[in-house]
Design an enzyme around this catalytic site. Sequence first.
Site, PDB file in Angstrom:
ATOM      1  NE  ARG A 198      -5.321   7.671  -3.256  1.00 55.24           N
ATOM      2  CZ  ARG A 198      -4.642   6.567  -2.960  1.00 55.24           C
ATOM      3  NH1 ARG A 198      -5.281   5.436  -2.754  1.00 55.24           N
ATOM      4  NH2 ARG A 198      -3.324   6.567  -2.870  1.00 55.24           N
ATOM      5  CE  LYS A 252       2.299  -4.385  -1.889  1.00 60.72           C
ATOM      6  NZ  LYS A 252       2.131  -3.291  -2.849  1.00 60.72           N
ATOM      7  NE  ARG A 303       5.187   5.122  -3.399  1.00 60.25           N
ATOM      8  CZ  ARG A 303       3.953   4.860  -2.947  1.00 60.25           C
ATOM      9  NH1 ARG A 303       2.941   5.637  -3.247  1.00 60.25           N
ATOM     10  NH2 ARG A 303       3.738   3.806  -2.187  1.00 60.25           N
ATOM     11  NE  ARG A 353      10.703  -2.035   0.891  1.00 59.13           N
ATOM     12  CZ  ARG A 353       9.564  -1.433   0.630  1.00 59.13           C
ATOM     13  NH1 ARG A 353       9.170  -1.318  -0.619  1.00 59.13           N
ATOM     14  NH2 ARG A 353       8.806  -0.953   1.589  1.00 59.13           N
ATOM     15  NE  ARG A 356      -0.757   9.223   1.124  1.00 58.00           N
ATOM     16  CZ  ARG A 356      -0.905   7.906   1.053  1.00 58.00           C
ATOM     17  NH1 ARG A 356      -2.026   7.343   1.430  1.00 58.00           N
ATOM     18  NH2 ARG A 356       0.072   7.146   0.604  1.00 58.00           N
TER      19      ARG A 356
END
Length: 200
Positions: free
Chosen positions: A127, A13, A150, A88, A139
């Site tokens: 990644r 996005k 998530r 959301r 991260r």
Amino acid sequence: MRIILLGPPGAGKGTQSERIVARFGIPQLSTGDMLRAAVAAGTPVGLEAKAVMEAGGLVSDAIVVGIVADRIEEPDAKRGFILDGFPRTVEQAKALDAMLAEKGIALSTVVELKVDEDALVGRIANRAAETAAKGLPVRKDDTPEVFRSRLEAYRAQTAPLSEYYAKAGKLETVDGMQQIDTVTGSLMGILERHAETAGA
């Protein structure tokens, strides 16, 4: 042109929003950025949000909708905007609809980037591995475990928005698993159609 982009974390996005901003010259509105700006500016709704956050509470839907309402009155958003990270939940979507209706404006379209969640988890794992291989810090939200949680939160809270906007006749979908430029092409095709309708 007023757009909402839907899609789980990692769907692309952010990348696509940047391209829409460049093409149509409308701002990408992130609720986090808007909240911080409203608090910094000391607007009435910003002060309300600041008090809630300082007390350790979660900012209510009414406050967030108030911040969005203020932001879309600014000159750069007069021709339209992209909403990022909001709504959301279906409750937030209903509150947003009511606020826009009060202003006499409507959403142009809601575009969902459809993705394969297992493939997304694989992408994140790759990644993270590539980052670690370069000796760079990974991260915290780039680990498959955190990413899966998530995705689960997205599925529970935000995925029902697809049905909500589909029933309202606003939802269009794009295959987010295609090459980035192909996704952009599909997305722009939808948006160009809406821009023509809106006379943009």
